[in-house]
Design an enzyme around this catalytic site. Structure first.
Site, PDB file in Angstrom:
ATOM      1  CB  ALA A   1      -8.129  -1.239  -2.382  1.00 18.99           C
ATOM      2  CB  CYS A   2      -3.643   1.659  -3.602  1.00 17.09           C
ATOM      3  SG  CYS A   2      -5.075   2.638  -3.975  1.00 17.09           S
ATOM      4  N   GLY A   3      -1.607  -0.422  -3.696  1.00 13.36           N
ATOM      5  CA  GLY A   3      -0.309  -0.838  -3.204  1.00 13.36           C
ATOM      6  C   GLY A   3       0.608   0.365  -3.075  1.00 13.36           C
TER       7      GLY A   3
END
Lengths: 385, 504
Positions: free
Chosen positions: A18-20
């Site tokens: 999961a990331c930005g």
């Protein structure tokens, strides 16, 4: 054995993370240094865990405009020399140098990072187009060379990535020193893979770059479809599937970005049934033909190639995506706050609907969608290829 | 007549305190198991004839009856089992091939039961089918490799024409069962159910009864080696055509319809004399090679003006992957593959129990081969041969099938109890019989409702499983073997299925 395989110590099918994300394109072509993108990404530190960050920049090497630029990583100098020999045999290398970098306390044992400016040797292309040859060679290197990895392979662009927090990676590569009209970036929160420099985002092939937040539940079939078309999924990430799928649809099948978006995040059958007969024909055909490239599951991506940037979220909006415009610059991000941080005077912001692409093109002033504009109605207005 | 060495397989238990001698069982049993003795006013049973179909048990108003396996034991022998011994007795008495009905009853490994499905946890959300869209719509037929567009004044124009397709609301169709092998009422139940559920049923090789033409839009019509009931109107009345090359229950041999089942109506529909055996030739005598198949495919396409997809159905046999590849290259729009455990109305027992390979292996091999050759898009793949539940459907699709055919499951929904005596024409459930006294037991309205209920129940379950896996469209499950893991399989089997072992 390829480096990617040896780093994939748990033999995972794909990366779970999961990331930005953050990216922008200045459609006027004006260039911006890396400070903005680093600040924006760094403001979303919570979205990463220090196991990967990276940046893609376009308009980077105007002095080598006509040459492919390979950004490479190597476990050590010996492996670099091995690849060096190979590259000089299969390409005409016009210039090469270490990618400038600075030692950073947080970063232990960085790989050798290098860049090669080159063009294909026609004697080796054996009937392939120049771009197909690059694809073929990058696939070959990444799946056969232990200890070497091609990170990006486009013209006038490059990808800088590694294991670390966004600001550490930025400092390592001295991102602030680069000028580009388009930047995309990624801050990573992998949940199970060991940090490997090649596994960070952006992922690139030719001048494609992809940053991706999500986990594609349809990955198994997406990968098999892509492999059928001659791509090797060396990284075992769902992100690379996006890059290959975009290459297949846009470069090889000549489909517009908007249509590629409608493949990745296709409208529901119930939406298609409400369209005009003409549109129904198109969208039904898209799902019938490219259904195996539907990216199912939560994702947001920023997909870029020279002159174009597209932000896209999955069709039921399971991961965040916001967009904003100021003047000729289009921003996309995981969080609105990051846009405000670097552009307090932002003129318009909006949350795109699931499956609604946000596209910025060099030379075309960006526009926010009309209020309640139907998703996927690009066909009626026509699009630029 | 010499003494028969065959002993009863079942014991009929009648609770005398409950039996009211109403004779329902006498009337319900076409095998003449039960008889009424007027002198003493009692009903008694002759268990040697019992097929174990439970019709009498179900119909008995006082629950006075039970049927159970006879515990009659031979001296134990791992090699000479009771069924082997009994089969020899039967053949020594009759001098004939042993016949049977339904699918293979031998304990070969059922791979469906050794594969488990995935579900989303934390890193990606599962999708709730009660609250989110969940798409099962499926198109069967040849797809182009890529689409081409051009820019016109009105916007983007699609220049690629997609060939004829079958549109399925759920990826499940009713497999081929001929009028003849099953009753008209069974056929009509299937046809109506297909129409209501938005899917298709298959005529089998028995032609199409005039009263079923109205369901043509939901009908797949077979053209088999006997060409029974094949004429131009038949071909044009339906949604798709299917060349039947083989059947999972009896690969390598043709259909068998005993003359007992060839009534007047069936003789007219099949265009054969009444009361004659309808034995299809083992091969199509105009197909001795793959290029001959191509000619028949295109003959059918010509006859129907390229308006319908043409399917080719084959039994799953050892070289199924190259066979399927050849069929696709011959121009088939759909390849239907019928596995070892697929059912039949009549087949030699030895063939049914020994020939062919499990459908799970066949689908995995064919899907991979067509991908390796870059021709997977050219035809849809339909898996058949004992799909027993919604999870079997999901696993078949995850292995690579576009859709599945069900037949035995459909008959079970109509009341079939798997007694495996379809070939006798004495089906007490009114399914595999042409005796009007028996067929009227199956009401097509009720039958259709039961079938629609089954499809509805399965589709709810499929959506639930898909949601758990985090996909909301069936095309994201199709060929997605990442969602399967093997349990209790060896590495060769795992590799053949193209899946990993659980824990990896």
């Amino acid at each position: 054995m390829a480096w990617a395989d040896s780093e994939n110590r748990y033999k995972q099918d794909k990366v779970y993370d999961a990331c930005g994300l953050f990216g922008f394109i200045d459609t006027t072509g004006a260039k911006h240094d890396g400070n903005k993108v680093v600040a924006a990404l760094n403001s979303m530190k919570e979205r990463g865990n220090g196991l990967g960050a990276g940046y893609a920049a376009y308009g980077l090497y105007p002095e080598f405009n006509d040459h492919y630029c390979f950004h490479t990583m190597h476990s050590d100098e010996a492996h670099r020399l091995e690849l060096d020999t190979y590259l000089r045999k299969h390409f005409a290398v016009v210039h090469d140098e270490p990618i400038p970098h600075k030692h950073v306390q947080e970063i232990l044992d960085p790989p050798v990072v290098w860049r090669y400016f080159l063009f294909p040797q026609s004697a080796h292309m054996v009937g392939r187009s120049e771009e197909d040859y690059i694809v073929h060679e990058v696939m070959h290197i990444n799946s056969h060379f232990e200890g070497s990895f091609v990170v990006s392979s486009g013209k006038n662009m490059g990808i800088f990535k590694g294991v670390g927090h966004p600001e550490a990676i930025a400092e390592f590569y001295q991102i602030q020193n680069y000028q580009a009209y388009m930047w995309t970036s990624h801050n990573r929160f992998p949940t199970n893979t060991p940090g490997w420099w090649g596994g960070a985002h952006p992922f690139g092939l030719l001048d494609w770059s992809v940053v991706h937040n999500g986990e594609i539940s349809s990955y198994g079939i997406n990968r098999r479809y892509i492999e059928q078309h001659g791509y090797c999924c060396t990284m075992r990430t769902d992100t690379e599937v996006f890059a290959y799928a975009a290459d297949l649809l846009v470069r090889r099948h000549h489909l517009p970005f908007e249509i590629a978006a409608a493949v990745f995040a296709s409208p529901l059958w119930s939406d298609i049934e409400r369209m005009s007969e003409r549109e129904q024909r198109i969208y039904r055909a898209l799902r019938q033909t490219y259904g195996r490239l539907l990216m199912n599951g939560p994702f947001t991506i920023i997909l870029a190639k020279s002159g174009v940037m597209m932000g896209l979220g999955d069709r039921i909006r399971l991961r965040p995506l916001v967009a904003g415009i100021r003047g000729g610059t289009l921003y996309v991000s995981s969080e609105l706050s990051s846009i405000y941080l670097v552009e307090p005077e932002i003129e318009q912001t909006w949350m795109p609907q699931g499956g609604e692409p946000v596209i910025g093109r060099l030379g075309t002033a960006p526009q926010a969608p009309q209020e309640h504009k139907q998703v996927h109605r690009v066909v009626a207005q026509g699009v630029e290829a | 007549m010499a003494l028969s060495y065959i002993s009863p397989q079942f014991i009929i238990e009648r609770d005398a305190s409950r039996c009211i001698a109403c004779q329902v069982c006498v009337r319900q049993c076409a095998n003449d198991v039960h008889s009424y003795n007027e002198e003493d006013g009692l009903v008694s049973s002759h268990s040697l004839n019992c097929a174990g179909c439970h019709r009498c048990v179900t119909a008995c108003p006082t629950q006075a009856l039970n049927v159970r396996l006879s515990p009659l034991d031979f001296r134990p022998h791992a090699n000479w089992t009771p069924s082997i011994i009994t089969n020899i007795y039967k053949q020594a008495e009759s001098g004939g091939m042993l016949l049977t009905g339904m699918g293979c009853d031998q304990p070969y490994r059922i791979y469906w039961d050794h594969m488990v499905l995935n579900a989303s946890q934390v890193t990606n959300p599962s999708i709730d089918p009660l609250r989110e869209p969940m798409e099962l719509k499926t198109y069967l037929g040849s797809k182009p490799e890529q689409l081409e567009f051009s820019q016109s004044q009105d916007g983007l124009e699609l220049d690629t024409e997609i060939g004829p397709q079958l549109e399925l609301a759920i990826p499940i169709m009713f497999s081929a069962m001929s009028y003849g092998s099953i009753s008209f009422n069974a056929c009509e139940s299937l046809a109506r159910a297909a129409q209501i559920a938005g899917t298709y049923y298959n005529t089998g090789e028995g032609g199409l009864h005039p009263d079923l033409y109205k369901y043509g839009a939901n009908t797949v019509a077979q053209v088999a080696s006997g060409r029974f009931g094949v004429h131009l109107n038949y071909l044009n009345a339906v949604a798709a055509l299917e060349i039947k090359v083989g059947q999972g229950a009896k690969p390598g041999i043709g259909g068998h319809l005993p003359g007992e089942k060839v009534s007047l109506d069936i003789s007219r529909t099949r265009m054969i004399p009444q009361g004659t055996d309808a034995i299809s030739p083992a091969p199509h005598h105009d197909i001795y090679s793959i290029e001959d198949l191509r000619q028949l495919i295109f003959a059918l396409k010509e006859a129907t003006h390229y308006s319908k997809p043409v399917s080719v159905k084959v039994a799953a046999v050892h070289n199924i992957a190259p066979i399927a590849s050849g069929i696709v290259r011959a121009g088939a729009d759909i390849v239907a593959i019928d596995g070892l455990r697929g059912g039949t109305g009549a087949a030699p027992t030895v063939i049914r129990n020994n020939v062919g390979i499990p459908i799970e292996m066949a689908i995995a091999a064919v899907d991979q081969r067509l991908r390796d050759e870059g021709i997977r898009h050219r035809a849809s793949l339909v898996a058949a041969g004992s799909i027993r539940s919604s999870s079997d459907v999901v696993k078949a699709i995850a292995l690579g099938a576009d859709a599945v055919y069900i037949a035995t499951s459909a008959l079970v929904a109509l009341g079939c109890h798997l007694c495996q005596r379809c070939y006798t024409g004495k089906c007490n459930w009114g399914i595999a019989t042409q005796d009007p006294y028996l067929t009227k037991r199956l009401n097509p309205n009720i039958g259709a409702r039961r079938l629609v209920n089954l499809l509805r129940a399965w589709s709810l379950e499929i959506k639930e499983m898909m949601g758990g896996m985090g996909v909301n469209s069936i095309e994201s499950l199709r060929g997605n073997r990442d969602h399967l893991r093997g349990v209790g399989l060896n590495q060769v089997e795992l590799d053949a299925l193209g899946i990993k072992a659980a824990g990896y």
